[in-house]
Write a protein that holds these residues in place. Structure first.
Motif, PDB file in Angstrom:
ATOM      1  N   TYR A 110     -31.536 -33.304   8.489  1.00 35.91           N
ATOM      2  CA  TYR A 110     -30.335 -32.459   8.447  1.00 35.91           C
ATOM      3  C   TYR A 110     -29.342 -32.983   7.409  1.00 35.91           C
ATOM      4  N   ARG A 144     -28.909 -30.374  22.582  1.00 33.37           N
ATOM      5  CA  ARG A 144     -30.219 -29.940  23.068  1.00 33.37           C
ATOM      6  C   ARG A 144     -30.366 -30.185  24.571  1.00 33.37           C
ATOM      7  N   GLU A 407     -20.830 -28.979  13.176  1.00 30.02           N
ATOM      8  CA  GLU A 407     -22.220 -29.309  13.485  1.00 30.02           C
ATOM      9  C   GLU A 407     -22.550 -28.961  14.930  1.00 30.02           C
ATOM     10  N   GLU A 410     -22.874 -25.214  15.128  1.00 31.63           N
ATOM     11  CA  GLU A 410     -24.085 -24.748  14.434  1.00 31.63           C
ATOM     12  C   GLU A 410     -25.341 -25.089  15.224  1.00 31.63           C
ATOM     13  N   LEU A 411     -25.412 -26.318  15.711  1.00 33.67           N
ATOM     14  CA  LEU A 411     -26.600 -26.744  16.457  1.00 33.67           C
ATOM     15  C   LEU A 411     -26.688 -26.046  17.801  1.00 33.67           C
ATOM     16  N   ASP A 412     -25.537 -25.813  18.420  1.00 37.65           N
ATOM     17  CA  ASP A 412     -25.525 -25.082  19.700  1.00 37.65           C
ATOM     18  C   ASP A 412     -26.015 -23.656  19.501  1.00 37.65           C
ATOM     19  N   ALA A 413     -25.578 -23.023  18.409  1.00 38.65           N
ATOM     20  CA  ALA A 413     -26.027 -21.655  18.124  1.00 38.65           C
ATOM     21  C   ALA A 413     -27.542 -21.621  17.891  1.00 38.65           C
ATOM     22  N   ALA A 414     -28.069 -22.664  17.219  1.00 34.79           N
ATOM     23  CA  ALA A 414     -29.515 -22.708  16.980  1.00 34.79           C
ATOM     24  C   ALA A 414     -30.289 -22.852  18.288  1.00 34.79           C
ATOM     25  N   GLN A 416     -29.239 -21.777  21.227  1.00 37.08           N
ATOM     26  CA  GLN A 416     -29.114 -20.520  21.958  1.00 37.08           C
ATOM     27  C   GLN A 416     -30.072 -19.442  21.438  1.00 37.08           C
ATOM     28  N   ARG A 417     -30.394 -19.519  20.129  1.00 31.38           N
ATOM     29  CA  ARG A 417     -31.293 -18.534  19.530  1.00 31.38           C
ATOM     30  C   ARG A 417     -32.740 -18.727  19.982  1.00 31.38           C
ATOM     31  N   LYS A 418     -33.068 -19.942  20.381  1.00 29.86           N
ATOM     32  CA  LYS A 418     -34.455 -20.239  20.770  1.00 29.86           C
ATOM     33  C   LYS A 418     -34.778 -19.704  22.142  1.00 29.86           C
TER      34      LYS A 418
END
Length: 418
Positions: A110, A144, A407, A410-414, A416-418
């Protein structure tokens, strides 16, 4: 110009973080072996640059994965009560407790896309590179494992510039509001020791006013507390009082262990600290005034003067050692720290402050808490002890705090998308 004195001074134990220095040393090996500084003088070197960067990236990532495995092994030893036997502890004796794994491999990938560490030919992976990789690794692990229940912040140099206040135009405010809307509790654990809500409102008015004016649910608006004097005074956001903060009586929030901190011991420790500070002022001819508060004592420069860095650190180290050797210093926790242009001794420290925030919110675990601060050196740095209470992120400016919160978002949104 960097003198030999400055180099040697920077290598003193109290100026280093052993884990970061150790990782930096590991990364120096592939840098030396695979960087190609002479290639910039050769024609048609573009292809070789990408090849070099790819090799360096792979080697750096492998090292980070290996360190990640060592940390996981250390955590297993922690759980078994045998952390002194972990390989990491043998390699880095000063390593502290880990509350979560650190996703160092993913964090390096990252940060490498942002800092282009692998592309550098002349500058090896630095202290700041490793510091930011560790921050990202910690954030990745927290997000995560989600949710992140509590974030505590230092004040000066973390939320606002040294000696300034949190004004309405501060870019950290909308980021903190976003966290609060998601249910994350916020604690501001600061060395500033005031007994009046008004004084904290003066320092934090931009954030407090923004919370009051926001459209978030009323119960979420109260999910901010201010713990002053490291661990001495607690105020809770109310949204209704004149200064938007309610004083919380000490018996309503202190930890059971803090109940044994008697007024007599507090006075005795501050007496010892004051005498030590006055001795430093005398010996180094410091242009200083001594400030004695209810639960703190310190020195500040006289009007228009500044202390040298070496004078500040000498004062901290002398005072800390005298207190550590005193009977009352063995009974009562304290924090001696360099505030940038002053030195103060507070009762308790930020580990107690963070633990008190966790208790106030119902017993939040250290693995669900992140403390963000700028002072994590082993001496004279008041964020250092927070590592005993929770996960931490070491930043160097308010701008880095904003980057860290971005960060998290951004990482939380990623996730949530999974």
């Amino acid at each position: 110009m960097t003198t030999r004195y400055r180099v040697e001074y920077a290598l003193k134990t109290h100026r280093r973080d052993q884990l970061i220095e150790w990782i930096k040393g590991l990364l120096a090996v592939p840098f030396v072996l695979h960087s190609q500084p002479t290639a910039v003088f050769e024609p048609h070197h573009e292809g070789s640059t990408e090849k070099m960067a790819a090799i360096a990236h792979r080697r750096y990532a492998e090292i980070m994965r290996d360190v990640e495995a060592l940390i996981n092994d250390h955590i297993a030893h922690q759980r078994a009560g045998t952390e002194q036997n972990s390989k990491l502890k043998l390699l880095v004796p000063a390593v502290s407790k880990f509350f979560t794994p650190l996703l160092l491999h993913d964090a390096f990938v990252y940060q490498d896309t942002r800092r282009f560490i692998s592309h550098r030919r002349f500058v090896a992976p630095s202290f700041n590179d490793v510091r930011l990789i560790l921050n990202t690794a910690q954030v990745m692990s927290l997000v995560r494992a989600g949710p992140l229940d509590l974030i505590t912040f230092d004040g000066d140099v973390t939320l606002y510039d040294d000696g300034q206040s949190l004004t309405p135009d501060n870019p950290v405010i909308p980021r903190i509001l976003e966290l609060m809307r998601k249910g994350t509790r916020i604690g501001i654990v600061t060395a500033a020791g005031y007994t009046e809500a008004r004084r904290y409102y003066e320092r934090l008015h931009g954030l407090l006013d923004a919370i009051k004016q926001s459209d978030m649910p009323q119960d979420y608006k109260q999910n901010l507390i201010v713990l002053g004097g490291e661990s001495s005074y607690l105020f809770k956001a109310s949204g209704t009082e004149e200064h938007l903060l309610d004083y919380v009586p000490r018996p309503d929030w202190i930890l059971k262990e803090m109940e044994s901190w008697t007024d007599e011991d507090v006075a005795e420790l501050l007496d010892v600290a004051e005498a030590a500070l006055k001795e430093c002022v005398k010996n180094m001819r410091l242009p200083a005034d001594v400030i004695r508060k209810e639960r703190a004592v310190g020195i500040v420069p006289t009007a228009g003067r500044r202390f040298a860095r070496e004078q500040l650190e000498e004062t901290v180290l002398v005072t800390q050692k005298i207190l550590e050797m005193s009977p009352v210093g063995r009974r009562l926790p304290f924090c001696a720290f360099n505030g940038g242009n002053d030195v103060f001794v507070d009762i308790g420290d930020k580990s107690w402050g963070v633990l008190a925030c966790q208790r106030f919110y119902g017993g939040i675990e250290g693995s669900k808490t992140l403390h963000v601060g700028d002072q994590f050196l082993s001496a004279g740095a008041n964020d250092f002890k927070a590592r005993l209470a929770c996960t931490t992120a070491w930043i160097a400016s308010p701008a880095e705090t904003c980057n860290l919160l971005d960060e998290i978002s951004e990482l939380d949104a990623a996730v949530q998308r999974k």
